[in-house]
Design a protein around this motif. Structure first.
Motif, PDB file in Angstrom:
ATOM      1  N   ARG A  89       0.811  -1.220   0.000  1.00  0.00           N
ATOM      2  CA  ARG A  89       0.000   0.000   0.000  1.00  0.00           C
ATOM      3  C   ARG A  89       0.845   1.272   0.000  1.00  0.00           C
ATOM      4  O   ARG A  89       0.366   2.321  -0.439  1.00  0.00           O
ATOM      5  CB  ARG A  89      -0.902   0.027   1.243  1.00  0.00           C
ATOM      6  CG  ARG A  89      -2.057  -0.957   1.208  1.00  0.00           C
ATOM      7  CD  ARG A  89      -2.679  -1.097   2.592  1.00  0.00           C
ATOM      8  NE  ARG A  89      -3.067   0.175   3.160  1.00  0.00           N
ATOM      9  CZ  ARG A  89      -4.276   0.708   3.085  1.00  0.00           C
ATOM     10  NH1 ARG A  89      -5.221   0.074   2.415  1.00  0.00           N
ATOM     11  NH2 ARG A  89      -4.552   1.868   3.652  1.00  0.00           N
ATOM     12  N   THR A  90       2.082   1.191   0.479  1.00  0.00           N
ATOM     13  CA  THR A  90       2.837   2.421   0.705  1.00  0.00           C
ATOM     14  C   THR A  90       4.122   2.521  -0.111  1.00  0.00           C
ATOM     15  O   THR A  90       4.328   3.484  -0.842  1.00  0.00           O
ATOM     16  CB  THR A  90       3.190   2.553   2.195  1.00  0.00           C
ATOM     17  OG1 THR A  90       3.928   1.387   2.620  1.00  0.00           O
ATOM     18  CG2 THR A  90       1.934   2.675   3.041  1.00  0.00           C
ATOM     19  N   SER A 171     -16.953  -1.992  10.721  1.00  0.00           N
ATOM     20  CA  SER A 171     -15.638  -1.477  10.332  1.00  0.00           C
ATOM     21  C   SER A 171     -14.519  -1.854  11.293  1.00  0.00           C
ATOM     22  O   SER A 171     -13.359  -1.541  11.030  1.00  0.00           O
ATOM     23  CB  SER A 171     -15.691   0.051  10.222  1.00  0.00           C
ATOM     24  OG  SER A 171     -16.013   0.616  11.484  1.00  0.00           O
ATOM     25  N   ARG A 173     -14.009  -0.460  13.986  1.00  0.00           N
ATOM     26  CA  ARG A 173     -13.530   0.804  14.562  1.00  0.00           C
ATOM     27  C   ARG A 173     -13.857   0.874  16.046  1.00  0.00           C
ATOM     28  O   ARG A 173     -14.941   0.487  16.477  1.00  0.00           O
ATOM     29  CB  ARG A 173     -14.185   1.974  13.836  1.00  0.00           C
ATOM     30  CG  ARG A 173     -13.816   3.337  14.413  1.00  0.00           C
ATOM     31  CD  ARG A 173     -14.544   4.454  13.697  1.00  0.00           C
ATOM     32  NE  ARG A 173     -14.243   5.749  14.294  1.00  0.00           N
ATOM     33  CZ  ARG A 173     -14.754   6.900  13.870  1.00  0.00           C
ATOM     34  NH1 ARG A 173     -15.569   6.921  12.820  1.00  0.00           N
ATOM     35  NH2 ARG A 173     -14.438   8.023  14.479  1.00  0.00           N
ATOM     36  N   VAL A 292      -6.943   4.763  12.527  1.00  0.00           N
ATOM     37  CA  VAL A 292      -6.538   5.558  11.363  1.00  0.00           C
ATOM     38  C   VAL A 292      -5.530   4.840  10.471  1.00  0.00           C
ATOM     39  O   VAL A 292      -5.591   4.974   9.245  1.00  0.00           O
ATOM     40  CB  VAL A 292      -5.963   6.914  11.820  1.00  0.00           C
ATOM     41  CG1 VAL A 292      -5.482   7.738  10.634  1.00  0.00           C
ATOM     42  CG2 VAL A 292      -7.003   7.700  12.603  1.00  0.00           C
ATOM     43  N   LYS A 293      -4.629   4.037  11.041  1.00  0.00           N
ATOM     44  CA  LYS A 293      -3.537   3.482  10.246  1.00  0.00           C
ATOM     45  C   LYS A 293      -3.438   1.965  10.271  1.00  0.00           C
ATOM     46  O   LYS A 293      -2.977   1.370   9.299  1.00  0.00           O
ATOM     47  CB  LYS A 293      -2.198   4.062  10.721  1.00  0.00           C
ATOM     48  CG  LYS A 293      -2.052   5.556  10.483  1.00  0.00           C
ATOM     49  CD  LYS A 293      -0.672   6.034  10.920  1.00  0.00           C
ATOM     50  CE  LYS A 293      -0.489   7.516  10.647  1.00  0.00           C
ATOM     51  NZ  LYS A 293       0.864   7.981  11.061  1.00  0.00           N
ATOM     52  N   MET A 302      -7.514  -2.907   5.578  1.00  0.00           N
ATOM     53  CA  MET A 302      -7.692  -1.452   5.579  1.00  0.00           C
ATOM     54  C   MET A 302      -7.795  -0.959   7.014  1.00  0.00           C
ATOM     55  O   MET A 302      -8.180  -1.706   7.907  1.00  0.00           O
ATOM     56  CB  MET A 302      -8.983  -1.051   4.850  1.00  0.00           C
ATOM     57  CG  MET A 302      -8.980  -1.191   3.362  1.00  0.00           C
ATOM     58  SD  MET A 302     -10.518  -0.495   2.693  1.00  0.00           S
ATOM     59  CE  MET A 302     -10.324  -0.939   0.973  1.00  0.00           C
ATOM     60  N   GLU A 306     -10.805   4.425   7.199  1.00  0.00           N
ATOM     61  CA  GLU A 306     -10.768   4.401   5.729  1.00  0.00           C
ATOM     62  C   GLU A 306     -11.894   3.519   5.185  1.00  0.00           C
ATOM     63  O   GLU A 306     -12.538   3.862   4.183  1.00  0.00           O
ATOM     64  CB  GLU A 306      -9.416   3.891   5.249  1.00  0.00           C
ATOM     65  CG  GLU A 306      -9.294   3.795   3.737  1.00  0.00           C
ATOM     66  CD  GLU A 306      -7.950   3.251   3.284  1.00  0.00           C
ATOM     67  OE1 GLU A 306      -7.859   2.744   2.145  1.00  0.00           O
ATOM     68  OE2 GLU A 306      -6.989   3.343   4.080  1.00  0.00           O
ATOM     69  N   TYR A 307     -12.150   2.403   5.849  1.00  0.00           N
ATOM     70  CA  TYR A 307     -13.208   1.488   5.416  1.00  0.00           C
ATOM     71  C   TYR A 307     -14.576   2.162   5.523  1.00  0.00           C
ATOM     72  O   TYR A 307     -15.403   2.067   4.608  1.00  0.00           O
ATOM     73  CB  TYR A 307     -13.156   0.228   6.274  1.00  0.00           C
ATOM     74  CG  TYR A 307     -14.024  -0.905   5.781  1.00  0.00           C
ATOM     75  CD1 TYR A 307     -13.683  -1.611   4.643  1.00  0.00           C
ATOM     76  CD2 TYR A 307     -15.174  -1.270   6.471  1.00  0.00           C
ATOM     77  CE1 TYR A 307     -14.467  -2.665   4.187  1.00  0.00           C
ATOM     78  CE2 TYR A 307     -15.966  -2.313   6.036  1.00  0.00           C
ATOM     79  CZ  TYR A 307     -15.610  -3.014   4.893  1.00  0.00           C
ATOM     80  OH  TYR A 307     -16.395  -4.046   4.452  1.00  0.00           O
ATOM     81  N   THR A 309     -15.120   5.428   5.523  1.00  0.00           N
ATOM     82  CA  THR A 309     -15.150   6.529   4.559  1.00  0.00           C
ATOM     83  C   THR A 309     -15.514   6.032   3.172  1.00  0.00           C
ATOM     84  O   THR A 309     -16.323   6.649   2.463  1.00  0.00           O
ATOM     85  CB  THR A 309     -13.785   7.238   4.524  1.00  0.00           C
ATOM     86  OG1 THR A 309     -13.472   7.734   5.832  1.00  0.00           O
ATOM     87  CG2 THR A 309     -13.805   8.403   3.547  1.00  0.00           C
ATOM     88  N   LEU A 310     -14.940   4.913   2.764  1.00  0.00           N
ATOM     89  CA  LEU A 310     -15.273   4.338   1.458  1.00  0.00           C
ATOM     90  C   LEU A 310     -16.730   3.900   1.406  1.00  0.00           C
ATOM     91  O   LEU A 310     -17.395   4.040   0.375  1.00  0.00           O
ATOM     92  CB  LEU A 310     -14.350   3.153   1.165  1.00  0.00           C
ATOM     93  CG  LEU A 310     -12.878   3.479   0.915  1.00  0.00           C
ATOM     94  CD1 LEU A 310     -12.073   2.201   0.743  1.00  0.00           C
ATOM     95  CD2 LEU A 310     -12.722   4.374  -0.308  1.00  0.00           C
TER      96      LEU A 310
END
Length: 330
Positions: A89-90, A171, A173, A292-293, A302, A306-307, A309-310
């Motif tokens: 990914r990076t 998610s 989260r 977040v990361k 993910m 981010e998940y 948000t998508l």
């Protein structure tokens, strides 16, 4: 090293054959043609690519602070699978698992593994238990449909600190968390209010009669205060059995990650935990990274935010043609 030694003698005017003959007489057998073959030979493609992967893994795992001391990063907690996904990914798109495995072996780095903990669920003798609405099916079609919650413990100089998490199943989260020196009902009601406020603040409030609040059968979760709060917010209560971690496996797993990645390392806090403030400081840093990361395999490698948000972006994209059609008709 031998090639470099011969190069240095050649720079002084010696012949290759003479150098190799003397080296062979001294027990270091090397032919002139061998030396010339090594001079023109280029490194194998995999050797070059592995060197790039080793450098990338080293940069991910460690960084240097202002005092020049090397310190492991949160991503240094990753094992081989998540490290490969992170590099993909990076830094190095398409990097192979084998290259990452060889790089981590070369660096003698294995990530971190969890340790077993102690159970903290204590059933209340007179508590009224809600039924188990999940039946170990930790799935949700969208955010704010299923929240799972539990708390764990951290030893400090001042005594035990209990840390409670609320996790959105969709998610993964951490929607809210709370640390306390006691296991009173406030330990579970305070983060619930925080989670509801956080969702309203983000513009995605919890809808009435759509959310399930799942926990174990601890006395805090069967208390009248929490039961009334859930009823007031029109949230369905769900409680698993006592002494069975599988009934609340998702949050039990998150607790294990928290103890392994945050409490048992010096990444988010250095030194001993003296007070609840130290635990809160470390937990805040870990939760920020977790949401977040940190890559989560259960949601396609993910980070949770981010998940989400998508997910909301897809909903907006699907609604857009209908909105444009309505405007055209108007």
């Amino acid at each position: 090293m031998i090639i470099a030694f011969i190069d240095s003698l050649r720079a002084n005017g010696s012949a290759v054959e003479s150098i190799c003959r003397v080296l062979s007489d001294q027990g270091c057998k090397i032919a002139a043609r061998t030396y010339r073959a090594w001079r023109v030979r280029t490194p194998a493609a995999r050797t070059v690519s592995d060197a790039h992967v080793i450098d990338a893994v080293r940069e991910v795992v460690w960084n240097t602070d202002a005092d020049g001391r090397r310190k492991m990063t949160p991503e240094g907690l990753y094992g081989r699978v998540k490290m490969r996904v992170h590099l993909d990914r990076t830094a190095i798109p398409g990097v192979s698992y084998g290259a990452v495995d060889r790089a981590m072996k070369s660096l003698c780095h294995n990530g971190i593994r969890r340790a077993k903990g102690i159970r903290t669920t204590i059933r209340s003798a007179d508590g009224v238990r809600a039924g188990d609405l999940l039946n170990r099916q930790f799935q949700a079609e969208e955010p704010n449909r299923v929240w799972v919650t539990d708390f764990t413990y951290v030893r400090t100089w001042a005594g035990w600190v209990y840390v409670m998490f609320i996790i959105d199943v969709f998610s993964r989260r951490i929607v809210a968390w709370h640390a306390s020196m006691s296991k009173t009902v406030d330990l579970v009601t305070i983060p619930l209010r925080m989670a509801l406020w956080q969702r309203r603040r983000e513009g995605h409030p919890v809808k009435a009669a759509e959310l399930i609040h799942h926990s174990d059968a601890g006395s805090q979760y069967t208390s009248v205060k929490l039961t009334e709060k859930l009823a007031l917010e029109n949230i369905a209560a769900s409680i698993g059995s006592v002494g069975d971690a599988y009934d609340n496996a998702l949050v039990e797993s998150a607790n294990g990650l928290y103890k392994t990645e945050c409490i048992r390392t010096t990444i988010f806090h250095s030194g001993s935990y003296k007070t609840v403030t130290d635990v809160e400081f470390a937990t805040a840093g870990w939760v920020e990274w977790y949401n977040v990361k940190r890559l989560h395999s259960s949601i396609g490698h993910m980070p949770p935010i981010e998940y989400e948000t998508l997910h909301y972006a897809d909903l907006t994209t699907e609604d857009q043609p209908q909105l444009e059609a309505a405007q055209n008709l108007g």
